[in-house]
Motif scaffolding. Structure first.
Motif, mmCIF file in Angstrom:
data_model
loop_
_atom_site.group_PDB
_atom_site.id
_atom_site.type_symbol
_atom_site.label_atom_id
_atom_site.label_comp_id
_atom_site.label_asym_id
_atom_site.label_seq_id
_atom_site.Cartn_x
_atom_site.Cartn_y
_atom_site.Cartn_z
ATOM 1 N N GLY A 730 32.565 46.113 19.168
ATOM 2 C CA GLY A 730 33.286 46.757 20.072
ATOM 3 C C GLY A 730 32.595 46.064 21.588
ATOM 4 O O GLY A 730 32.025 45.357 20.761
ATOM 5 N N ASP A 731 33.759 45.931 22.221
ATOM 6 C CA ASP A 731 33.434 45.504 23.481
ATOM 7 C C ASP A 731 33.974 43.992 23.320
ATOM 8 O O ASP A 731 33.054 43.175 24.384
ATOM 9 N N ALA A 732 34.271 43.132 21.936
ATOM 10 C CA ALA A 732 34.076 41.394 22.868
ATOM 11 C C ALA A 732 35.871 41.230 21.921
ATOM 12 O O ALA A 732 36.406 41.974 20.581
ATOM 13 N N ALA A 733 36.744 40.631 22.369
ATOM 14 C CA ALA A 733 38.352 40.705 21.739
ATOM 15 C C ALA A 733 37.687 39.745 20.837
ATOM 16 O O ALA A 733 36.760 37.881 20.726
ATOM 17 N N GLN A 734 38.060 40.164 19.104
ATOM 18 C CA GLN A 734 37.716 39.165 18.147
ATOM 19 C C GLN A 734 38.704 37.900 17.939
ATOM 20 O O GLN A 734 38.034 36.786 17.173
ATOM 21 N N THR A 735 39.492 37.908 18.848
ATOM 22 C CA THR A 735 40.561 36.786 18.398
ATOM 23 C C THR A 735 41.228 36.546 19.786
ATOM 24 O O THR A 735 41.714 37.558 20.760
ATOM 25 N N SER A 736 41.704 35.171 20.686
ATOM 26 C CA SER A 736 41.863 34.943 22.061
ATOM 27 C C SER A 736 41.887 33.040 21.808
ATOM 28 O O SER A 736 41.859 32.436 20.721
ATOM 29 N N TRP A 737 43.037 32.535 22.780
ATOM 30 C CA TRP A 737 43.247 31.462 22.608
ATOM 31 C C TRP A 737 43.967 31.360 23.932
ATOM 32 O O TRP A 737 44.641 32.154 24.756
ATOM 33 N N GLY A 738 43.849 30.385 24.332
ATOM 34 C CA GLY A 738 44.552 29.676 25.855
ATOM 35 C C GLY A 738 44.561 28.279 26.202
ATOM 36 O O GLY A 738 44.459 27.968 24.892
ATOM 37 N N LEU A 739 45.653 28.039 26.993
ATOM 38 C CA LEU A 739 46.133 26.531 27.192
ATOM 39 C C LEU A 739 46.245 26.697 28.606
ATOM 40 O O LEU A 739 46.605 27.310 29.742
ATOM 41 N N GLY A 740 45.260 25.476 28.982
ATOM 42 C CA GLY A 740 45.918 25.067 30.324
ATOM 43 C C GLY A 740 46.529 23.852 30.787
ATOM 44 O O GLY A 740 46.133 22.919 29.945
ATOM 45 N N ALA A 741 47.211 23.480 31.794
ATOM 46 C CA ALA A 741 46.777 22.137 32.311
ATOM 47 C C ALA A 741 46.982 22.141 34.485
ATOM 48 O O ALA A 741 46.827 23.381 34.687
ATOM 49 N N LYS A 742 46.739 20.641 34.669
ATOM 50 C CA LYS A 742 46.784 20.152 35.709
ATOM 51 C C LYS A 742 47.629 19.396 36.253
ATOM 52 O O LYS A 742 47.441 18.225 35.165
ATOM 53 N N TYR A 743 48.168 19.401 37.282
ATOM 54 C CA TYR A 743 49.321 17.789 37.629
ATOM 55 C C TYR A 743 49.053 18.004 38.582
ATOM 56 O O TYR A 743 49.326 18.801 39.891
ATOM 57 N N GLU A 744 48.971 16.845 39.241
ATOM 58 C CA GLU A 744 48.437 15.991 40.068
ATOM 59 C C GLU A 744 50.235 15.049 41.157
ATOM 60 O O GLU A 744 50.472 14.439 40.937
ATOM 61 N N PHE A 745 51.471 16.179 41.570
ATOM 62 C CA PHE A 745 51.925 15.695 42.344
ATOM 63 C C PHE A 745 51.969 14.801 42.934
ATOM 64 O O PHE A 745 52.790 13.024 43.213
#
Length: 854
Positions: A730-745
């Motif tokens: 326990g105490d830790a997510a065994q599956t995780s995923w993520g996406l990130g993005a940065k855009y300069e206008f």
């Protein structure tokens, strides 16, 4: 005629000698122009810096050459040029690439001590977070929050209060993850744990955080079972300058910071100073906190071979705390409910909290012996003072569950004896820690480098309780001290974060316990690496010895106060190979084995002087495979791992009414963690960057849990075998995923967002066959940044940043400490039996900051 000839000849000579052209261009990272970048014509003293818009102009006396362009945090770029007499050559946009996980320009002291991934050509699974990202995204959180977009890293505990978070790496808790400050170990020597409230200023002083998952690159004999996290702090800046910043956030959070560096003088001296103050009410009720950070760094470069740097830093803080509660209680009083305090003298007063002040000092010496060999040494010390605020006695509460101070004071004042029926106390945990790490590095020929070094530490912890507030009583009666029977304690002691450095109870005013723990440690480490063409391999080994002593002044008479000294030896070995395939990437394989000594708290039974006769070294075996790829468009890696942790032993002793002593041992169970990790950084256009990560883990118990009761002669009295095979850790997510993005206008104006999903998170209840799975949840964080360049050359700037975390106000359970299974008659909260206890995660929060760099 002669005069004309002489004049013409002189003109030709002068024209030839001073014929020149101009070289111009613009330096950018693809998103922002880079003012202040250094541009030098290779092999000459002709140099300049880019202006407000990242532009430069150089005069060249040669028709061709190379420009060398450098900028902190970016890879050095070399660009060829050619010019005609009197003409201007415009090189256009010159793109500098971020140095990603490389920290060459960031590490300016202790280069041989700080074991970063860049120092070894054989790869590891690694992620690096630099100062710019830390400053942008940290907001009001602990430094641990900067690691949330990293594969196999889970952050919990934030809901308890400022500084109370904790992280797991690949499913292993903090006592199985090694934490280093500029290469020196900072895990607690008694139990291996980390208390982030002691390091609340880390986000202010960190140049970078590098998370090495798995075996890591550290050469020390440290407990990097899950991984190694190395915090690289600022040092003495080479250039004069500084900054001032201020920030505000939800729940009345406010922070100010100021820093200034003199730069390095011609005589080789320089000083950098930083001070900050923060305060806030906390997200949950009754979690107010406040503190400061101070940082002083003095550097001296004696000559080209010897460099010194002295650093002193600390983060005194105080904060109130929240405890996990039943979900049914949250349903009644709200998700921010905290009943750890009440109203005293017209103001809210928490009965539970933490306070600490831990000055840390170190002296680094870097010695370049010759072109092949170097020696780096750090001498360090820390002096921890502080502990926790809590209660002693029978608590009286109001009808809605809060501490009823008025009723308590009335009961204390009405006490016939004058003794407190209830009081506030401090559990004090002071320490002195001194250490030295030294590493010698040399090259054997062109392809082999060799390291050898020492890791020496001595630690003394002092633990006792003292009275903080008598709440109307005359004294507190301690009738457990064998040396002072029926001890009446009249004195009270503060938990002020500065006064605690010198003001704490003397021996007659301590109660409940009063003992010292002294741990002496000596380690030897070595590494050899071979690297030629596309192939590299390494081997590391370390050997360490620990000596443990314990002195107890409260529970033992003088003749028995000193416990038996315990010595134990541990070691580790690690090795690996890699092969680089041109245009494809690098493949690597690493393996390691640890024989780790038990922690001090498991050596002495029941926090007493009896030595646990059944402890033995824990065994850890780690295997990992990986592949890394890098191009101008995308950089990424995929890693597979398998880590086994076994031979853990915890023991308690019991003395029966007839005086017979028995030992109850939980010989634990093997813990097997395996998984696959993926992470990448891509830049499809000059204005857009995309990041992503995924981790798919399987953390489970293997075999049986064996609980054995033995007599004093080690004969088995009883043995219970419990099947926990396949039970989820326990105490830790065994599956995780993520996406990130940065855009300069627009130039220097950008927006960024990160999305993460967590699943297969189980209750933190130890080894059980059927653990309780928490609901999946998603989080989205977003931010906006704008930098306004100021000054005659645009070298100064004002940076604005807004963060909104948990943008969609997701309601989720971040951790549970029970695993009550639902029944047909259960009252359910988010599909979980309402009798389970734990914490909700934070809802939507925000912060805004302004920073002026000069």
């Amino acid at each position: 005629m002669k005069n004309w000839l002489l004049t013409g000849l002189l003109f030709m000579i002068v024209s030839t000698a001073f014929s020149q052209g101009k070289v111009t261009g613009t330096i950018t990272d693809g998103t922002n122009s880079l003012p202040g970048a250094n541009v030098v014509i290779k092999g000459s003293t002709t140099a300049t810096s880019t202006d407000f818009d990242g532009k430069f102009t150089l005069d060249s006396q040669n028709s061709s050459g190379e420009l060398v362009i450098t900028y902190l945090g970016y890879n050095t770029q070399t660009v060829k040029f050619s010019v005609s007499n009197g003409a201007t050559t415009n090189l256009g946009m010159i793109l500098l690439e971020s140095d990603s996980n490389q920290l060459e320009e960031i590490v300016v002291m202790g280069k041989g001590i700080i074991d970063l991934a860049k120092d070894r050509k054989t790869p590891i699974a690694v992620s690096t977070i630099k100062a710019a990202e830390i400053q942008a995204k940290i907001g009001t959180a602990d430094i641990t929050q900067t690691m949330v977009n990293t594969p196999s890293v889970y952050v919990a505990g934030q809901a308890s209060g400022y500084g109370d978070s904790r992280i797991s790496v690949r499913g292993f808790a903090q006592d199985n993850t090694a934490f280093l400050l500029n290469g020196q170990p900072i895990n607690g020597m008694e139990d291996g744990k980390m208390y982030w409230s002691n390091w609340s200023g880390m986000s202010d002083i960190a140049n970078a955080v590098q998370i090495q998952r798995g075996l890591g690159s550290s050469k020390l004999a440290i407990s990097s079972v899950g991984g190694t996290v190395n915090f690289v702090t600022k040092a003495t800046d080479k250039e004069e300058g500084g900054f001032v910043s201020t920030g505000v956030a939800n729940d009345n959070y406010f922070k100010t910071t100021a820093a200034y560096s003199t730069g390095m003088s011609k005589s080789g001296w320089g000083t950098s100073i930083m001070l900050s103050h923060w305060q806030g009410d906390g997200y949950n009720d009754g979690t107010e906190g406040a503190g400061e950070t101070y940082f002083i760094s003095v550097g001296y470069k004696a000559n080209d071979r010897h460099s010194f740097n002295f650093l002193l830093t600390g983060a005194p803080q105080e904060h109130d705390q929240n405890y996990g509660k039943k979900l049914s209680v949250y349903e009644t009083y709200g998700r921010k409910y905290n009943n750890n305090g009440g109203v005293l003298n017209g103001e809210y007063k928490s009965a539970v909290g933490n306070y600490y002040h831990k000055p840390v000092a170190n002296l680094n010496w870097d010695f370049d012996i010759n072109s092949k060999s170097s020696l780096s040494t750090v001498l360090y010390a820390s002096w921890g003072r502080g502990g926790s605020l809590g209660t002693v006695g029978s608590t009286k509460r109001t009808t809605d569950g809060y501490v009823d101070y008025d009723a308590i004071i009335a009961a204390n004042e009405a006490s016939a004896s004058g003794s407190a029926t209830f009081a506030l106390r401090n559990s004090v945990n002071n320490h002195q820690w001194y250490g030295l790490v030294s590493n010698f590095k040399t090259n054997f020929g062109e392809y082999v480098n060799f390291n050898v070094g020492l890791d020496l530490r001595t630690y003394k912890g002092l633990h006792f309780r003292q009275i903080n507030n008598l709440l109307g009583a005359d004294y507190f009666l301690d009738n457990g001290n064998v040396n002072i029977p029926n001890n009446k304690i009249y004195n009270t002691y503060t938990n002020d974060r500065y006064a605690i450095l010198t003001k704490f109870a003397d021996v007659p005013n301590r109660y409940a316990w009063d003992y010292d723990e002294t741990i002496s440690y000596g380690g030897f480490f070595s590494q050899i690496e071979y690297a030629k063409d596309n192939f590299s391999s390494f081997f590391q080994g370390s050997l360490s010895s620990q000596t443990h002593n314990r002195t107890d002044r409260w529970a033992y008479l003088p003749a028995d106060q000193d416990a038996e000294q315990v010595n134990n030896v541990g070691y580790n070995v690690k090795g690996g190979v890699s092969y680089k395939v041109e245009q494809i990437g690098s493949f690597y394989a690493n393996a390691g084995y640890y024989s780790r000594q038990p922690y001090h708290d498991n050596i002495y039974l029941n926090f007493g002087n009896d030595v646990n006769p059944l402890t033995k070294n824990e065994k850890i075996l780690g295997l990992e495979l990986g592949y890394t790829y890098s191009s101008k468009l995308i950089t990424g890696s995929i890693n597979a791992y398998r880590t086994s942790w076994k031979d853990r032993v915890t023991t308690t002793s019991t003395e029966a009414s007839d005086g017979v002593l028995s030992y109850k041992t939980n010989e634990g169970v093997e813990q097997l963690h395996s998984g696959i990790e993926l992470d990448f950084v891509a830049k499809p256009t000059n204005s857009l960057s995309v990041t992503g990560f995924a981790s798919f883990g399987d953390y489970q118990y293997v075999g049986n849990s064996v609980i054995t009761v033995r007599d004093e002669d080690r004969n088995i009295i009883s043995q219970d075998i419990v099947d926990v095979d396949g039970g989820k850790v326990g105490d830790a997510a065994q599956t995780s995923w993520g996406l990130g993005a940065k855009y300069e206008f627009l130039p220097r104006f950008s927006i960024d967002a990160d999305w993460r999903n967590y699943s297969k998170l189980y209750s933190n209840v130890g080894a059980v066959k059927n653990n309780l799975e928490l609901p999946n949840y998603d989080l989205v964080d977003a931010g906006i940044s704008y930098k306004l360049l100021t000054g005659t050359k645009g070298l100064n700037s004002i940076a604005f940043r807004v963060n909104v975390n948990n943008v969609f106000d997701e309601i989720y359970l971040s951790e549970l400490t029970t695993n009550v299974a639902a029944t047909p008659t259960s009252v359910l909260v988010k599909g979980i039996d309402a009798n389970n206890s734990g914490y909700y995660g934070y809802g939507r929060t925000w912060n805004f900051s302004v920073r002026f760099n000069f």
